[in-house]
Design a protein around this motif. Structure first.
Motif, short mmCIF file in Angstrom:
data_model
loop_
_atom_site.label_atom_id
_atom_site.label_comp_id
_atom_site.label_asym_id
_atom_site.label_seq_id
_atom_site.Cartn_x
_atom_site.Cartn_y
_atom_site.Cartn_z
N ILE A 66 0.84 -1.21 0.00
CA ILE A 66 0.00 0.00 0.00
C ILE A 66 0.87 1.26 0.00
O ILE A 66 0.57 2.25 -0.68
N LEU A 72 -3.49 2.83 -3.95
CA LEU A 72 -4.13 2.17 -2.80
C LEU A 72 -4.25 3.11 -1.61
O LEU A 72 -4.71 2.70 -0.54
N ARG A 73 -3.84 4.36 -1.79
CA ARG A 73 -4.01 5.40 -0.77
C ARG A 73 -4.74 6.60 -1.40
O ARG A 73 -4.41 7.75 -1.13
N PHE A 132 -9.60 -0.72 -0.38
CA PHE A 132 -8.87 -1.98 -0.47
C PHE A 132 -8.94 -2.65 0.89
O PHE A 132 -8.59 -2.03 1.90
N ALA A 150 -11.27 -4.99 -3.64
CA ALA A 150 -10.83 -3.64 -3.98
C ALA A 150 -11.87 -3.00 -4.89
O ALA A 150 -12.62 -3.70 -5.58
N CYS A 154 -9.48 1.53 -8.50
CA CYS A 154 -8.06 1.49 -8.14
C CYS A 154 -7.42 0.13 -8.41
O CYS A 154 -6.26 -0.08 -8.06
N PHE A 155 -8.14 -0.78 -9.06
CA PHE A 155 -7.63 -2.15 -9.14
C PHE A 155 -8.22 -2.83 -10.36
O PHE A 155 -9.39 -2.62 -10.69
N SER A 159 -3.60 -6.20 -11.84
CA SER A 159 -3.12 -5.81 -10.50
C SER A 159 -3.07 -6.99 -9.55
O SER A 159 -2.28 -7.00 -8.59
#
Length: 934
Positions: A66, A72-73, A132, A150, A154-155, A159
């Motif tokens: 992360i 992931l942030r 996530f 997730a 973002c995924f 990934s």
């Protein structure tokens, strides 16, 4: 048992970067705005892990990943009317660990599936940088499952491979005490978003537009006729059916693709398009597919959403051969992939098809063929293995999926369960296999040789009325379990009734506002309902069908200037004597004010109108202070309708409840929380409101009673009674009902200790005791036996967790600020010093505290017998450290050493008002039935 999502910060994170959204993120944002928390936008992954591994090391590895990958942030906020992505400096990631090792082997697979489905469908809030989450299910000492969910913003599938490699390498490096070998990341996802924004203004993008305009302009909308007519809006309730093709299937399709000089993907697309042509009889077949979108080497090691949808159009006739169609399909796929940089939402803007809220734009069917993203690999002392995952929700009507693993190819059809029946998909799955066999064995045969059996489509009346369309819109919202909309006789006004979904996190008192806002984004003002009422359950007739005639549309506020008084005037409405009209009118006004409704009728049910514990306490307090009436919780449970409550409140001349008159009198009152004729009986101890929702979820299967001491004189003889004596009085108050069938006992905190003793005495008296549910209850004397230093550390941990938990509730809008201050002793004392009403305990709260203190004092002198009791089920809320699981809450020989420990979501009392209630109800029912089945 449910996953507890602990990924939340103690303080507001710091934003370190801001980027425009990529086009795929923008599409996710739009879909989420249409249906907030849409589970179809979740990406669910399941890995099996075998060997020597530690949960702490795995959690540390995920934290490192992360920190490496900014996406992931990332959270999404609206700036200047458009969404953008903001990267924060850090997130406080926590991996949930659920221990299933004590679950019987024959029940584990089902437990894993149910937990997987639940975690996959849990919604995300795009405005929070916690998109996530991970849960570890321990099934054996050296075997477990990692459940990863997730958000699609973002995924993506690629990934999964990046994540697996990095988690495996980092975790094994931490175990070995070495530096992990992971690639440097010269770019982050935000850099890709900036590049894509530049590309959309380039000449290359204009070239893409020319190709797709020619390819799709004027193309027909392709779909498979569903079994059930579509509603007015699209839904996402899905299911997935699969079949494994092992043996030489993999070698055969590889050889066929080489023989036709096409890719494995093109061969698969040719088979599916041929199947759909024969199944629908349409000579133009269109479906979507996804491309990785990682053309640049620097993007290959990034986690993020790079995939893009492409639309494949196949024009064919039944008279061509499979071989001819495979060659044509190969050319179609190649051309589309050469122009894959056209973002799908830009493609929709370009083609500008007719918009239909019940359908996806351009495509209703999807196809994917790929090798499993996670390569099975050994990392140090453990191995990560790819495993089938659950479907969190569907975007397409039908999705044909082929996943290649070392064991073979898995063919799956994911489908919208609101449109298609399972039998239809089972047939379609068999036909897909037959189409492959024909393409492999008879490539020179005509497509018409693929025989399609007649399909019976049930004819159903398509209701296009206004009420039916609002119902379906409401039912599509994740916070709604079911919905009914009624129209006035003149048809001018509609009113909606909803039941909350078991998984909703929306406070029930705010649900109508939330749903009106949701409808307002999709309907014109003239189409909006006049209001929404939240009911715990719908009234049903003998067949189980919703009894619409029993639902009453509330009178609008504009028509009720004096209606409270008028409707309850003795001349108009028969209110049972000897209640006085003024008293009844005043009580009706209190109910209406507390429940936020304009009028109250005699048959109105407090709970059906949305009443819950806090509202009940407010109503009871008002009845006491304004009317001097002895109103209590037991009365409200027994008489939840206004007419019955008023009659019992004003019609009785003697005080209610059992007073403690001497040493032999019982301090207990027992009241039913619902029906009393179910085959199983559950006794709950004190905290009556906490168990009301449990009683609702248990339905007709279990009769729930609450035994409480709210009316007892807590001084005198009772204060000196032993816990055994108090328990004996409780059993006496239950009467002969303890012998009428299977019984269970449930208690929270010190009431859990009491439950253990009550269970022992019930068994002595011949009751068929099935289980004792003990929630957050340490064995008497265990904590006090620990060293002072350890107790200080445990208390410090608990205080910090408590602050974090209620702070998260405050910031998420699930807890008001004043209620937040009341959760902590130092802020509560501050409110008291200021003389604010919020600093004063209600009578019910004060009595509850007094009862708890009395039981705690009695429990300190109690030592349970070492009976190795196998009936005890232990439950752990977020208020209790995970060490309690290993220690079995210190009960030692009093319970069986293999006693099960279940995790509940929520803090202590909150766990009985949270999403855990449904899981708790399932455990209760299963425990009752397990004896019968055995």
């Amino acid at each position: 048992m449910k996953e507890t999502n602990n990924t939340a910060p103690a303080a507001e994170p710091t934003v370190i970067a801001e980027f425009p959204c990529s086009q795929t993120q923008l599409r996710c944002w739009i879909l989420d705005q249409l249906k907030p928390g849409n589970p179809a936008l979740n990406v669910a992954v399941r890995w099996e892990i075998r060997g020597a591994f530690r949960s702490s090391t795995l959690e540390a590895a995920f934290r490192t990943v992360i920190q490496r990958h900014e996406i992931l942030r990332t959270r999404f906020v609206e700036v200047g009317g458009r969404p953008c992505q903001q990267v924060v400096d850090q997130v406080d990631f926590r991996m949930s660990v659920i221990d299933l090792r004590n679950v019987p082997v024959d029940q584990r697979d089902q437990r894993i599936l149910s937990i997987g489905e639940e975690t996959a469908r849990a919604p995300f809030d795009l405005s929070s940088p916690y998109l996530f989450r991970v849960s570890l299910l321990m099934v054996e000492n050296e075997r477990g499952f990692l459940l990863i969910t997730a958000h699609q913003s973002c995924f993506d599938g690629w990934s999964i491979r990046v994540l697996g490699r990095e988690v495996g390498e980092i975790a094994s490096a931490l175990d070995a005490g070495r530096q992990p070998t992971v690639p440097e990341l010269p770019l982050q996802y935000g850099d890709f978003s900036l590049w894509q924004q530049e590309y959309l203004g380039s000449y290359g993008f204009e070239t893409e537009k020319s190709f797709w305009r020619e390819q799709l302009t004027g193309a027909p909308y392709f779909e498979v006729v569903p079994d059930t007519p579509r509603g007015p809006v699209k839904t996402s309730r899905g299911n997935i059916l699969s079949v494994n093709n092992t043996g030489d299937f993999s070698e055969r399709i590889d050889a066929a693709a080489r023989a036709h000089r096409v890719s494995l993907y093109s061969f698969g697309a040719a088979v599916v398009s041929a199947l759909l042509q024969r199944y629908t009889g349409k000579n133009t077949v269109m479906f979507g597919s996804q491309v990785a979108g990682r053309d640049e080497t620097d993007l290959e090691n990034l986690i993020g959403v790079f995939i893009n949808n492409v639309v494949l159009r196949f024009d064919m006739g039944s008279d061509i051969t499979f071989a001819e169609h495979v060659r044509s399909a190969g050319a179609t796929v190649t051309a589309a992939l050469n122009h894959h940089r056209m973002p799908f939402n830009k493609l929709v803007e370009l083609v500008n098809p007719v918009r239909d809220p019940s359908r996806n734009p351009l495509i209703s069917v999807n196809f994917n063929l790929q090798k499993a993203f996670l390569e099975d690999h050994q990392y140090g002392g453990f191995e990560l293995l790819s495993a089938p995952s659950q479907s969190p929700g569907v975007i397409y009507d039908l999705s044909f999926i082929m996943i290649g693993r070392p064991s073979g190819w898995r063919m799956s059809i994911e489908y919208n369960a609101d449109l298609f029946e399972k039998a239809t998909i089972e047939s379609l799955l068999r036909l897909w296999q037959e189409a492959y066999e024909m393409a492999l064995e008879q490539p020179t045969a005509a497509l018409s040789a693929l025989t399609i059996p007649p399909r019976e489509i049930k004819t159903q009346p398509v209701e296009t009325g206004r009420a039916t369309a609002i119902e379906q819109m409401l039912a599509a919202n994740p916070s709604v379990g079911s919905a009914v909309v009624l129209l006035e006789e003149d048809g001018k006004r509609a009113h909606a009734f909803v039941t909350p979904a078991p998984t909703t996190t929306e406070p029930l008192d705010r649900l109508p506002e939330h749903l009106m806002d949701y409808l307002g984004r999709q309907l014109s003002q003239s189409a909006m309902p006049g209001g929404i009422s939240v009911l715990l359950n719908f009234p049903r007739d003998a067949s189980g069908t919703v009894d619409r005639t029993a639902l009453r549309i509330p009178v609008p506020p504009t028509a009720v200037a004096t209606v409270v008084a008028d409707r309850l005037d003795p001349a108009n409405t028969p209110v049972p004597a000897p209640a006085q009209p003024d008293q009844t009118k005043a009580l009706a006004a209190i109910w209406a004010e507390v429940l936020g409704v304009p009028t109250i009728a005699p048959d109105d049910n407090f709970f059906a109108l949305g009443g819950h514990s806090l509202l009940a306490l407010r109503m009871l307090s008002g009845a006491r202070s304004k009317l001097g009436a002895k109103a209590d919780l037991e009365l409200l449970f027994k008489e939840p309708t206004f007419g019955g409550f008023a009659k019992a409140l004003f019609g009785e001349t003697e005080p209610r409840g059992t007073e403690l008159e001497g040493p032999s009198a019982s301090p207990w009152s027992v009241s039913a929380c619902g029906r009393t004729d179910a085959p199983y009986t559950l006794y709950t101890l004190n905290h009556p409101f906490l168990y009301y929702r449990l009683a609702t979820d248990l339905g007709d299967t279990v009769s729930v009673y609450n035994a409480n001491m709210f009316h007892a004189d807590l001084t005198g003889d009772l204060a000196s009674m032993s816990l055994e004596e108090i328990a004996g009085h409780a059993v006496d108050s239950m009467g002969a009902d303890i012998l009428k069938g299977p019984v269970g006992v449930m208690g929270l905190c010190v009431n859990g200790v009491l439950a253990v003793e009550i269970a022992r005495q019930l068994r002595q008296r011949g009751a068929d005791l099935r289980f004792t549910a003990v929630i957050d209850a340490w064995a008497p004397g265990y904590v006090r036996s620990q060293s002072r230093l350890r107790r200080l550390r445990w208390n410090g941990e608990r205080r910090l967790k408590r602050i974090g938990y209620f702070t998260r509730k405050l910031f998420s809008g699930r807890l008001g600020f004043v209620d937040y201050l009341r959760e902590f002793s130092f802020t509560l004392a501050f409110l008291q010093r200021l003389g604010l009403p919020a600093g004063t305990h209600s009578p019910e709260e004060a009595v509850n505290a007094d009862v708890t203190d009395l039981l705690v004092n009695a429990a300190r002198r109690y030592r349970p017998a070492a009976t190795n009791d196998k009936s005890v089920l232990l439950f752990r809320s977020e208020a209790t450290h995970r060490r309690a699981r290993k220690l079995l809450f210190g009960w030692g020989g009093a319970i069986a050493e293999d006693s099960e420990v279940f995790d509940l979501e929520g803090w202590h009392e909150d766990s009985l008002n949270s999403n855990s209630i449904q899981a708790l109800a399932t455990i209760v029912i299963n425990r009752f039935r397990s004896h019968q089945e055995s």
